[in-house]
Design a protein around this motif. Structure first.
Motif, PDB file in Angstrom:
ATOM      1  N   ASP A  42     -57.182 -14.025  45.270  1.00  0.00           N
ATOM      2  CA  ASP A  42     -56.862 -14.856  44.126  1.00  0.00           C
ATOM      3  C   ASP A  42     -58.078 -14.910  43.206  1.00  0.00           C
ATOM      4  O   ASP A  42     -59.210 -14.697  43.645  1.00  0.00           O
ATOM      5  CB  ASP A  42     -56.478 -16.276  44.568  1.00  0.00           C
ATOM      6  N   PHE A  90     -61.959 -11.441  34.937  1.00  0.00           N
ATOM      7  CA  PHE A  90     -61.207 -11.992  33.820  1.00  0.00           C
ATOM      8  C   PHE A  90     -62.081 -12.932  33.010  1.00  0.00           C
ATOM      9  O   PHE A  90     -62.878 -13.694  33.560  1.00  0.00           O
ATOM     10  CB  PHE A  90     -59.996 -12.795  34.317  1.00  0.00           C
ATOM     11  N   GLY A 108     -57.881 -12.852  29.039  1.00  0.00           N
ATOM     12  CA  GLY A 108     -57.988 -11.480  28.601  1.00  0.00           C
ATOM     13  C   GLY A 108     -57.384 -10.545  29.629  1.00  0.00           C
ATOM     14  O   GLY A 108     -56.978 -10.978  30.711  1.00  0.00           O
ATOM     15  N   PRO A 109     -57.348  -9.245  29.335  1.00  0.00           N
ATOM     16  CA  PRO A 109     -56.718  -8.263  30.227  1.00  0.00           C
ATOM     17  C   PRO A 109     -57.564  -7.939  31.449  1.00  0.00           C
ATOM     18  O   PRO A 109     -57.071  -7.348  32.405  1.00  0.00           O
ATOM     19  CB  PRO A 109     -56.555  -7.035  29.337  1.00  0.00           C
ATOM     20  N   ARG A 112     -62.020  -3.993  35.047  1.00  0.00           N
ATOM     21  CA  ARG A 112     -62.024  -3.571  36.451  1.00  0.00           C
ATOM     22  C   ARG A 112     -63.337  -2.868  36.738  1.00  0.00           C
ATOM     23  O   ARG A 112     -63.629  -1.808  36.183  1.00  0.00           O
ATOM     24  CB  ARG A 112     -60.855  -2.633  36.740  1.00  0.00           C
TER      25      ARG A 112
ATOM     26  N   TYR B  36     -48.835 -18.822  37.389  1.00  0.00           N
ATOM     27  CA  TYR B  36     -49.146 -17.583  36.687  1.00  0.00           C
ATOM     28  C   TYR B  36     -48.469 -16.433  37.421  1.00  0.00           C
ATOM     29  O   TYR B  36     -48.316 -16.448  38.641  1.00  0.00           O
ATOM     30  CB  TYR B  36     -50.654 -17.322  36.656  1.00  0.00           C
ATOM     31  N   GLN B  38     -48.672 -12.136  37.897  1.00  0.00           N
ATOM     32  CA  GLN B  38     -49.519 -10.956  37.703  1.00  0.00           C
ATOM     33  C   GLN B  38     -48.755  -9.732  38.179  1.00  0.00           C
ATOM     34  O   GLN B  38     -48.429  -9.613  39.370  1.00  0.00           O
ATOM     35  CB  GLN B  38     -50.835 -11.096  38.461  1.00  0.00           C
ATOM     36  N   ASN B  41     -51.829  -4.195  38.502  1.00  0.00           N
ATOM     37  CA  ASN B  41     -52.868  -3.675  37.601  1.00  0.00           C
ATOM     38  C   ASN B  41     -52.820  -4.296  36.212  1.00  0.00           C
ATOM     39  O   ASN B  41     -53.207  -3.664  35.230  1.00  0.00           O
ATOM     40  CB  ASN B  41     -52.760  -2.150  37.485  1.00  0.00           C
ATOM     41  N   GLN B  42     -52.351  -5.522  36.154  1.00  0.00           N
ATOM     42  CA  GLN B  42     -52.306  -6.212  34.865  1.00  0.00           C
ATOM     43  C   GLN B  42     -52.998  -7.574  34.961  1.00  0.00           C
ATOM     44  O   GLN B  42     -53.460  -7.977  36.023  1.00  0.00           O
ATOM     45  CB  GLN B  42     -50.865  -6.373  34.390  1.00  0.00           C
ATOM     46  N   GLY B  43     -53.067  -8.241  33.831  1.00  0.00           N
ATOM     47  CA  GLY B  43     -53.716  -9.540  33.768  1.00  0.00           C
ATOM     48  C   GLY B  43     -52.809 -10.677  34.182  1.00  0.00           C
ATOM     49  O   GLY B  43     -51.718 -10.460  34.724  1.00  0.00           O
ATOM     50  N   LEU B  44     -53.266 -11.887  33.934  1.00  0.00           N
ATOM     51  CA  LEU B  44     -52.545 -13.097  34.318  1.00  0.00           C
ATOM     52  C   LEU B  44     -51.720 -13.614  33.142  1.00  0.00           C
ATOM     53  O   LEU B  44     -52.237 -13.778  32.042  1.00  0.00           O
ATOM     54  CB  LEU B  44     -53.535 -14.175  34.759  1.00  0.00           C
ATOM     55  N   LEU B  46     -49.221 -16.760  31.908  1.00  0.00           N
ATOM     56  CA  LEU B  46     -48.780 -18.114  32.213  1.00  0.00           C
ATOM     57  C   LEU B  46     -47.254 -18.184  32.203  1.00  0.00           C
ATOM     58  O   LEU B  46     -46.612 -17.851  31.208  1.00  0.00           O
ATOM     59  CB  LEU B  46     -49.364 -19.093  31.190  1.00  0.00           C
ATOM     60  N   PHE B  90     -49.218 -16.826  41.269  1.00  0.00           N
ATOM     61  CA  PHE B  90     -50.312 -17.724  41.625  1.00  0.00           C
ATOM     62  C   PHE B  90     -50.026 -19.124  41.105  1.00  0.00           C
ATOM     63  O   PHE B  90     -49.734 -19.311  39.920  1.00  0.00           O
ATOM     64  CB  PHE B  90     -51.636 -17.240  41.031  1.00  0.00           C
ATOM     65  N   PHE B 104     -57.137 -21.461  41.779  1.00  0.00           N
ATOM     66  CA  PHE B 104     -55.910 -20.752  42.113  1.00  0.00           C
ATOM     67  C   PHE B 104     -55.607 -20.834  43.604  1.00  0.00           C
ATOM     68  O   PHE B 104     -56.510 -20.942  44.444  1.00  0.00           O
ATOM     69  CB  PHE B 104     -56.042 -19.279  41.714  1.00  0.00           C
TER      70      PHE B 104
END
Lengths: 116, 114
Positions: A42, A90, A108-109, A112, B36, B38, B41-44, B46, B90, B104
Motif C-alpha cells: 500500500d 506518488f 500524480g501518475p 516508477r 481509491y 488502482q 501499472n497506473q496511479g490512484l 479517488l 485501497f 492507506f
C-alpha cells in the motif's frame, strides 16, 4: 484541467547512485505530499510540505531529502540507493483553503523507480 | 493516529454479482474516509469519500460506501460487478485538519469471474 505532473515517469538506477524525482502541483495548490508504494504494497506517506515548509514527516529514510521551492514544485532526492527503494513514488497536491475542512489530495501518475 | 484495516486481500466475485469490500477504521475522532482504485501499472483514482453529512456516499462507476460510526466501518459496495472493476482497491483515512496525510489500508485485489 491541469493535473499533478511528475517527472520522470520511469527511472532506472544502480545501487548506491542518486535519484531526483520532481513534482509539479496543480496551479495555486500550496501543499505537496510524497508517498512510496513498494511492489504489492500500500502507499506509505513519506513527507509533506505546506507553503515551502515541511508540514509532516512519515517513514522517510535519512538517505532521502525533499523540499518545496518558491514556485511550489517539489523534489525528492534519494541518495545511496538500495534495492529496496524500488517502488512507485506518488506525489499529490492540495489547496489548504480552510483548516477544518476537507481539502482533496490530487495524485500524480507516479514515478516508477527501479534500482538494479 | 488513524488507521484502517481491510479485511480480505483478495476478493473474487462473478460478473453481475454484488461487490463488497470491507474496511474498518480506528480513530479517536471521526475521521475523513476514502476509497481509491488502482488499475495495473497506473496511479490512484479517488472513488468516493466521506467527510461530513450524509453517511451513505456515492462515487464513480456505481460504487457507494456507508460510514457507520457504531461499527467503525466504511465498506465499499457495488450492486452488480463488471469486468472493468477488476483492480486493487485501497481504503484510506485522514484527520480532519486541512492538509493531513492519507493513511492507506493494505489493499484488496478484486477479481471478476466471467
Amino acid at each position: 484541467a491541469a493535473g499533478v505532473i511528475q517527472s520522470p515517469r520511469h527511472l532506472i538506477k544502480e545501487k548506491r547512485e542518486t535519484a531526483t524525482l520532481k513534482c509539479y502541483p496543480i496551479p495555486r495548490h500550496d501543499t505537496v505530499y510524497w508517498y512510496q508504494q513498494g511492489p504489492g504494497q500500500d502507499p506509505q506517506f513519506l513527507i509533506s510540505f505546506y507553503e515551502k515548509m515541511q508540514s509532516d514527516k512519515g517513514s522517510i529514510p535519512d538517505r532521502f531529502s525533499a523540499q518545496q521551492f518558491s514556485d511550489y514544485h517539489s523534489e525528492l532526492n534519494m541518495s545511496s540507493l538500495e534495492l529496496g527503494d524500488s517502488a512507485l513514488y506518488f506525489c499529490a497536491s492540495s489547496l489548504l483553503w480552510r483548516l477544518l475542512s476537507y481539502n482533496e489530495q490530487f495524485f500524480g501518475p507516479g514515478t516508477r523507480l527501479t534500482v538494479l | 493516529a488513524q488507521s484502517v484495516t481491510q479485511l480480505g486481500s483478495h476478493v473474487s466475485v462473478s460478473e453481475g454479482a454484488l461487490v463488497l469490500l470491507r474496511c474498518n477504521y480506528s480513530s479517536s475522532v471521526p475521521p475523513y474516509l476514502f476509497w481509491y482504485v488502482q488499475y495495473p501499472n497506473q496511479g490512484l483514482q479517488l472513488l468516493l469519500k466521506y467527510t461530513t453529512g450524509a453517511t451513505l456516499v456515492k462515487g464513480i462507476n456505481g460504487f457507494e460506501a456507508e460510514f457507520k460510526k457504531s461499527e467503525t466501518s466504511f465498506h465499499l459496495t457495488k450492486p452488480s460487478a463488471h469486468m472493468s472493476d477488476a483492480a486493487e482497491y485501497f481504503c484510506a483515512v485522514s484527520g480532519v485538519f486541512g492538509n493531513e496525510k492519507l493513511t492507506f489500508g493494505t489493499g484488496t485485489r478484486l477479481t471478476i469471474i466471467p
